[in-house]
Structures are given as C-alpha cells and as structure tokens.
Design an enzyme around this catalytic site. Structure first.
Site: not given
Ligand code: DX5
Ligand code: ZN
Length: 239
Positions: A10, A35, A37, A39, A68, A70, A141, A179-181
């Site tokens: 990402s 990826h 993001d 937003m 992605h 959002m 997520m 996706d996430g952490g």
């Molecule tokens: C969060 C995003 C993710 C984010 C992931 O809302 O959708 O794609 O960039 O970042 P990490 O891998 O650091 O959690």
């Molecule tokens: Zn994402």
C-alpha cells in the site's frame, strides 16, 4: 496447483517525494499489485489520494493498480478510476445498497476491470453473499479503515475463513484479500485461513529493507498456505 499468496504493497506508507523509487523497489521485489488507498475525509476521517495520482501511477509502472475506494460516492468516481488505469476497484459494502453494488459490478465488468467489495471490521462478510458469484475480489478489513500503521484486529482471520466458506458455497472463487496490520505474524494467521492477497503498508515501506520485508511476509504466508493445503489433501486421501 499451488497458487502463491500475492502481496499488495500500500503506497499510503510509501515516500510520496520518492514514489517512483518506492514503486520500482516493490515491483522488483515481486509485488503482485500496488494498492492505492483513496479516502475522502467522509467515509473515513482521513483524506489521501485520487484520480490524478492513479493516472500517473499507471504510466509509471506495469504492476496492476489495485484501487481501494474508501469514499461515500463510489459510483460517481468509478468511471474516472477506470479511465485512469485501475486494474481492480474495490468499493465498500457500507456505501452502497443492492442496486448500487450491482451498478458498481456492471461498470467494472463492462470495462474488463476486476471488481472487489470490502467490509469494515464490524460489518459481517455475509452481507456480500448476494454478489459472491460476480465479485473478483473480497476484501476483509483487519483494521478500521482510515490510517496505515494500525494494529491488526485479533480474530479477523475468522472473517477470512467465513469469506472463503461463502465463496465456496456459491461455487465462486474471488481473490480473498486482507488489509490492515499485516506483517509476518499476521500474514501467517490469515494465509492459514485461505487469504489470497495481503495488503501491506507499514510492514513493507517502514522497514529498513522493504524488498526483504516483502519477501519475508510472502514466504511466511506461502509456508502457512502450503501446510494447510497439504493437511486438506491428506485428509481427503484418508476420507
Ligand atoms: C487502511 C488502508 C490500508 C493501509 C494498510 O485504511 O486501507 O491499505 O494502508 O496499512 P498497514 O499495512 O500499515 O496497516
Ligand atoms: Zn487499503
């Protein structure tokens, strides 16, 4: 046949002042997709990137761009992202009613671009059941969307298992993405439950050696995937 897990770095965690370098680095390290993001400051608190950047990225790399969304109004913007060169577009289930989701699917299908649907941590993946046969990607997520660098929500791997089960029940085979952490340890957890694609922000770009970090996550995830596959095969042989 064994299908390896794909890592989708990402770029939210990349160095925006040196984006070409960062993209080339993960491309060389074998990233399956990049990826992006998007937003809007409404659906999620943060405001990030949009169509102009995707347009430039499409010129700057051959790695498929995985967008992605959002944002509150995905139907207004899908045509722009299709035009900009997205190779897959993921919308959030929370932003669309059934007619809207079908419209999003149709727009991408007409353009020959993969369509994904995402669920936030508190949204059950079962809301995607009516569309399972038409989705190319299902995104679970594992943090509240909005920011990179958050901790994986423990138990998200159960949702991955549910997504895989839903797809199987519908005789569908969307890519199941998380996706996430995601880092080495959490990659193992979700890959063991059948995740096909792992989005990694901080675990790759904040690492001292991003290419090595990507390779380590990929190899840990594939190890878990292989051992589950071997277990299933031997159980089938016994049965
Ligand atoms: C969060 C995003 C993710 C984010 C992931 O809302 O959708 O794609 O960039 O970042 P990490 O891998 O650091 O959690
Ligand atoms: Zn994402």
């Amino acid at each position: 046949m064994f299908q390896p897990v794909k890592i989708a770095p990402s770029i939210l965690s990349a160095d925006f002042m040196d984006l070409q370098r960062d993209i080339d680095m993960v491309a060389q390290a074998g990233a399956g997709m990049i990826h992006v993001d998007v937003m809007d400051g409404h659906f999620v608190p943060n405001l990030t990137m949009g169509v102009p950047l995707v347009k430039q990225l499409a010129k700057a790399t051959t790695v498929p761009l995985d967008v992605h969304l959002m944002i509150d109004n995905p139907l207004d913007q899908i045509p722009w992202f299709l035009d900009a060169g997205a190779r897959s577009i993921t919308v959030h289930a929370e932003t669309l009613d059934e007619a809207g989701m079908r419209r999003a699917i149709a727009l991408c299908e007409e353009a020959g671009v993969a369509i994904g649907a995402a669920v936030k941590p508190k949204t059950p993946v079962e809301v995607l059941e009516p569309y399972m046969g038409e989705l190319d990607l299902v995104l679970v997520m594992s943090v509240e969307p909005g920011f990179s660098g958050q901790s994986y929500i423990v138990g998200s791997e159960q949702k991955v298992a549910s997504a895989v089960a839903l797809a199987r029940a519908a005789a569908a085979s969307p890519i199941v993405q998380v996706d996430g952490g995601i880092g080495v340890e959490t990659a193992v957890l979700v890959a063991a439950q059948g995740a096909d694609s792992l989005v990694c922000g901080n675990a790759v770009f904040a690492a001292e050696d991003p290419a090595a970090a990507l390779a380590a996550i990929e190899s840990a995830a594939n190890g878990a995937r292989r051992s589950v596959l071997t277990k299933v095969q031997s159980e089938e042989e016994v049965a």
